[in-house]
Write a protein that holds these residues in place. Structure first.
Motif, PDB file in Angstrom:
ATOM      1  N   PRO A  13      -5.902   2.939  -3.540  1.00 51.37           N
ATOM      2  CA  PRO A  13      -6.334   1.701  -2.885  1.00 51.37           C
ATOM      3  C   PRO A  13      -5.237   0.639  -2.927  1.00 51.37           C
ATOM      4  CG  PRO A  13      -8.076   2.539  -4.297  1.00 51.37           C
ATOM      5  CD  PRO A  13      -6.863   3.387  -4.569  1.00 51.37           C
ATOM      6  N   GLY A  14      -4.943   0.057  -1.774  1.00 46.53           N
ATOM      7  CA  GLY A  14      -3.895  -0.955  -1.661  1.00 46.53           C
ATOM      8  C   GLY A  14      -2.587  -0.434  -1.121  1.00 46.53           C
ATOM      9  N   ASP A  15      -2.433   0.903  -1.030  1.00 51.25           N
ATOM     10  CA  ASP A  15      -1.193   1.464  -0.481  1.00 51.25           C
ATOM     11  C   ASP A  15      -1.033   1.069   0.989  1.00 51.25           C
ATOM     12  OD1 ASP A  15      -0.608   2.590  -2.858  1.00 51.25           O
ATOM     13  OD2 ASP A  15      -0.927   4.671  -2.259  1.00 51.25           O
ATOM     14  N   ILE A  16       0.182   0.716   1.364  1.00 46.31           N
ATOM     15  CA  ILE A  16       0.482   0.337   2.733  1.00 46.31           C
ATOM     16  C   ILE A  16       0.821   1.588   3.546  1.00 46.31           C
ATOM     17  CG2 ILE A  16       1.877  -1.140   4.221  1.00 46.31           C
ATOM     18  CD1 ILE A  16       0.130  -2.638   2.229  1.00 46.31           C
ATOM     19  N   LEU A  17       0.118   1.790   4.648  1.00 48.24           N
ATOM     20  CA  LEU A  17       0.331   2.953   5.500  1.00 48.24           C
ATOM     21  C   LEU A  17       0.887   2.541   6.858  1.00 48.24           C
ATOM     22  CD1 LEU A  17      -3.030   4.801   4.750  1.00 48.24           C
ATOM     23  CD2 LEU A  17      -0.872   5.016   3.540  1.00 48.24           C
ATOM     24  N   GLN A  37      -7.438  -1.768   8.837  1.00 45.79           N
ATOM     25  CA  GLN A  37      -6.287  -2.472   9.391  1.00 45.79           C
ATOM     26  C   GLN A  37      -6.454  -3.974   9.199  1.00 45.79           C
ATOM     27  OE1 GLN A  37      -5.401  -1.564  13.449  1.00 45.79           O
ATOM     28  NE2 GLN A  37      -3.526  -2.786  13.504  1.00 45.79           N
ATOM     29  N   GLU A  38      -5.414  -4.613   8.689  1.00 49.38           N
ATOM     30  CA  GLU A  38      -5.378  -6.061   8.527  1.00 49.38           C
ATOM     31  C   GLU A  38      -4.164  -6.584   9.280  1.00 49.38           C
ATOM     32  OE1 GLU A  38      -5.443  -7.031   4.416  1.00 49.38           O
ATOM     33  OE2 GLU A  38      -7.492  -6.296   4.095  1.00 49.38           O
ATOM     34  N   SER A  39      -4.386  -7.209  10.402  1.00 52.15           N
ATOM     35  CA  SER A  39      -3.343  -7.679  11.320  1.00 52.15           C
ATOM     36  C   SER A  39      -2.424  -6.507  11.684  1.00 52.15           C
ATOM     37  CB  SER A  39      -2.581  -8.866  10.718  1.00 52.15           C
ATOM     38  OG  SER A  39      -1.869  -8.469   9.556  1.00 52.15           O
ATOM     39  N   GLU A  40      -1.176  -6.538  11.247  1.00 49.90           N
ATOM     40  CA  GLU A  40      -0.231  -5.485  11.608  1.00 49.90           C
ATOM     41  C   GLU A  40      -0.110  -4.405  10.541  1.00 49.90           C
ATOM     42  OE1 GLU A  40       1.177  -5.219  14.508  1.00 49.90           O
ATOM     43  OE2 GLU A  40       0.244  -7.084  15.194  1.00 49.90           O
ATOM     44  N   ARG A  41      -0.862  -4.532   9.457  1.00 50.77           N
ATOM     45  CA  ARG A  41      -0.745  -3.585   8.352  1.00 50.77           C
ATOM     46  C   ARG A  41      -1.949  -2.657   8.306  1.00 50.77           C
ATOM     47  NH1 ARG A  41       0.412  -6.319   2.775  1.00 50.77           N
ATOM     48  NH2 ARG A  41      -1.669  -7.158   3.193  1.00 50.77           N
ATOM     49  N   VAL A  42      -1.689  -1.402   7.947  1.00 51.00           N
ATOM     50  CA  VAL A  42      -2.742  -0.413   7.702  1.00 51.00           C
ATOM     51  C   VAL A  42      -2.781  -0.145   6.208  1.00 51.00           C
ATOM     52  CG1 VAL A  42      -3.525   1.935   8.137  1.00 51.00           C
ATOM     53  CG2 VAL A  42      -2.463   0.614   9.972  1.00 51.00           C
ATOM     54  N   ILE A  43      -3.956  -0.342   5.602  1.00 57.33           N
ATOM     55  CA  ILE A  43      -4.086  -0.302   4.152  1.00 57.33           C
ATOM     56  C   ILE A  43      -5.128   0.739   3.754  1.00 57.33           C
ATOM     57  CG2 ILE A  43      -4.653  -1.653   2.086  1.00 57.33           C
ATOM     58  CD1 ILE A  43      -3.810  -4.140   3.588  1.00 57.33           C
ATOM     59  N   ALA A  44      -4.832   1.487   2.699  1.00 56.29           N
ATOM     60  CA  ALA A  44      -5.800   2.426   2.132  1.00 56.29           C
ATOM     61  C   ALA A  44      -6.761   1.668   1.228  1.00 56.29           C
ATOM     62  CB  ALA A  44      -5.077   3.519   1.342  1.00 56.29           C
ATOM     63  N   CYS A  45      -8.042   1.933   1.374  1.00 60.45           N
ATOM     64  CA  CYS A  45      -9.045   1.292   0.515  1.00 60.45           C
ATOM     65  C   CYS A  45      -9.790   2.302  -0.351  1.00 60.45           C
ATOM     66  CB  CYS A  45     -10.023   0.467   1.352  1.00 60.45           C
ATOM     67  SG  CYS A  45     -10.815   1.358   2.697  1.00 60.45           S
ATOM     68  N   GLY A  48      -7.367   9.175  -2.584  1.00 58.74           N
ATOM     69  CA  GLY A  48      -7.618  10.514  -2.090  1.00 58.74           C
ATOM     70  C   GLY A  48      -6.409  11.056  -1.351  1.00 58.74           C
ATOM     71  N   VAL A  49      -6.649  12.061  -0.524  1.00 56.50           N
ATOM     72  CA  VAL A  49      -5.585  12.722   0.228  1.00 56.50           C
ATOM     73  C   VAL A  49      -5.631  12.239   1.676  1.00 56.50           C
ATOM     74  CG1 VAL A  49      -4.614  14.929   0.967  1.00 56.50           C
ATOM     75  CG2 VAL A  49      -5.733  14.741  -1.263  1.00 56.50           C
ATOM     76  N   LEU A  50      -4.485  11.800   2.174  1.00 54.45           N
ATOM     77  CA  LEU A  50      -4.381  11.328   3.546  1.00 54.45           C
ATOM     78  C   LEU A  50      -4.407  12.519   4.503  1.00 54.45           C
ATOM     79  CD1 LEU A  50      -3.894   8.915   5.473  1.00 54.45           C
ATOM     80  CD2 LEU A  50      -1.437   9.328   5.198  1.00 54.45           C
ATOM     81  N   ASN A  62     -11.675  12.446   0.016  1.00 50.04           N
ATOM     82  CA  ASN A  62     -11.869  12.355  -1.426  1.00 50.04           C
ATOM     83  C   ASN A  62     -13.263  12.822  -1.798  1.00 50.04           C
ATOM     84  OD1 ASN A  62     -13.393  10.243  -0.468  1.00 50.04           O
ATOM     85  ND2 ASN A  62     -12.636   8.731  -1.917  1.00 50.04           N
ATOM     86  N   HIS A  63     -13.487  12.956  -3.094  1.00 49.54           N
ATOM     87  CA  HIS A  63     -14.795  13.395  -3.600  1.00 49.54           C
ATOM     88  C   HIS A  63     -15.629  12.148  -3.863  1.00 49.54           C
ATOM     89  CE1 HIS A  63     -17.853  15.042  -6.312  1.00 49.54           C
ATOM     90  NE2 HIS A  63     -17.596  16.204  -5.740  1.00 49.54           N
ATOM     91  N   GLN A  64     -16.606  11.916  -3.006  1.00 52.12           N
ATOM     92  CA  GLN A  64     -17.383  10.688  -3.074  1.00 52.12           C
ATOM     93  C   GLN A  64     -18.826  10.973  -2.716  1.00 52.12           C
ATOM     94  OE1 GLN A  64     -15.751   7.491  -0.728  1.00 52.12           O
ATOM     95  NE2 GLN A  64     -17.730   6.529  -0.457  1.00 52.12           N
TER      96      GLN A  64
END
Length: 237
Positions: A13-17, A37-45, A48-50, A62-64
Motif C-alpha cells: 500500500p502506497g507504492d507508486i505505479l 488514481q490520484e490526479s496523475e499518479r496511480v497508487i496501490a492501496c 499483493g501481486v500486480l 491478494n488473499h482477502q
C-alpha cells in the motif's frame, strides 16, 4: 516503484505505479481492485501481486475475505430487509446494497417479483461508490435476466476468499471442466467471496463444494488428481 512489465511484482500500500500509465500505448486503461488514481499518479492501496490482463486491465491479486463493492461485478447476496419498494441485500460489504423491485426481468408495478426476506439473490452491481450505497440489479443491459435473479431449488452457498472466486472464474482453471465431466452440477460464483453449488443429490453437492474449497492453492496437475480422488470416493472405489 513497480513496473507492470515485470512478472509477479509484489506491491505494498502506497507504492507508486506511475510507470503503469507510461507503458500504455493508448490513454485508455482500467484499474481493478487494489489500485486507485490520484490526479496523475496511480497508487496501490493493497498488498499483493500486480496483475495485468490484455489489453490494459490492471489489478492487485491478494488473499482477502473483506469485500469492497466494485461496479459491474456479479455478487451473491441475502435479502435482509424490505423497505417500501426497495430490498436491502447483504453482499458482505460494509453497507447493504439496495435492490429495486423493478430491477428484475419482466417486473412492473403490477407484476412484482416474488422476493422474500432470506432469499438468495444473484445480481450485478450497477452503482458502487465510496460515497453511495451499492445498488444491485438482476437484469443485463438489454433488460433480460441472463441467469440473474432469485436463486431457487435448494443448493448450498458457502463463503471463501476473493482470490478463490477469481481463480474459479479464470478460463485457465480446469476445475469446473474436470468436475463437470463426472458430476453434473450448477454453480454461481459471486465476486464478493460467496459461491453457490447445487448437484443432483447431497453427496454430489458436498463433493463439488469440497473440490472448490480444496483447489485454492493447487496447480492444474494437483487439481486433476484431487478431482479424480473425489469422483472415485463418490463412486465407492
Amino acid at each position: 516503484m513497480a513496473t507492470p512489465t515485470e512478472e509477479h511484482v509484489v506491491v505494498l500500500p502506497g507504492d507508486i505505479l506511475t510507470d503503469l500509465l507510461k507503458s500504455e500505448k493508448s490513454s485508455t486503461y482500467r484499474l481493478g481492485p487494489g489500485i486507485r488514481q490520484e490526479s496523475e499518479r496511480v497508487i496501490a492501496c493493497k498488498c499483493g501481486v500486480l496483475r495485468r490482463k490484455e489489453p490494459n486491465v490492471y489489478w492487485i491479486d491478494n488473499h482477502q475475505k473483506r469485500y469492497v463493492a466494485v461496479k459491474g461485478e456479479s455478487v451473491l447476496g441475502i435479502v435482509s430487509q424490505r423497505a417500501g419498494d426497495v430490498f436491502r441485500v447483504d453482499i458482505g460489504a460494509s453497507v447493504p446494497a439496495s435492490l429495486s423491485y423493478l430491477a428484475f426481468d419482466g417486473a412492473t408495478k403490477k407484476n412484482r417479483p416474488n422476493v422474500n426476506v432470506g432469499d438468495l439473490i444473484y445480481g450485478k452491481l450497477l452503482v458502487a461508490n465510496k460515497d453511495m450505497e451499492p445498488e444491485l440489479v438482476c437484469i443485463d443491459s438489454s433488460g433480460r435476466s441472463s441467469g440473474l435473479g432469485v436463486v431457487t431449488g435448494g443448493g448450498f452457498m458457502f463463503k471463501c476468499s476473493l482470490n478463490l472466486c477469481r481463480k474459479v472464474l479464470s478460463p485457465k482453471c480446469p476445475l469446473i471442466r474436470l468436475l463437470g465431466e463426472s458430476i453434473p452440477f450448477e454453480i454461481a460464483v459471486g465476486m464478493n467471496g460467496r459461491i453457490w453449488v447445487r448437484a443432483k443429490n447431497i453427496d454430489s453437492t458436498i463433493a463439488a463444494v469440497n473440490a472448490v474449497l480444496n483447489c485454492e492453492f493447487m496447480d492444474d496437475a494437483q487439481i486433476r488428481i484431487m478431482v479424480n480422488r473425489l469422483v472415485n470416493a463418490l463412486a465407492g472405489f
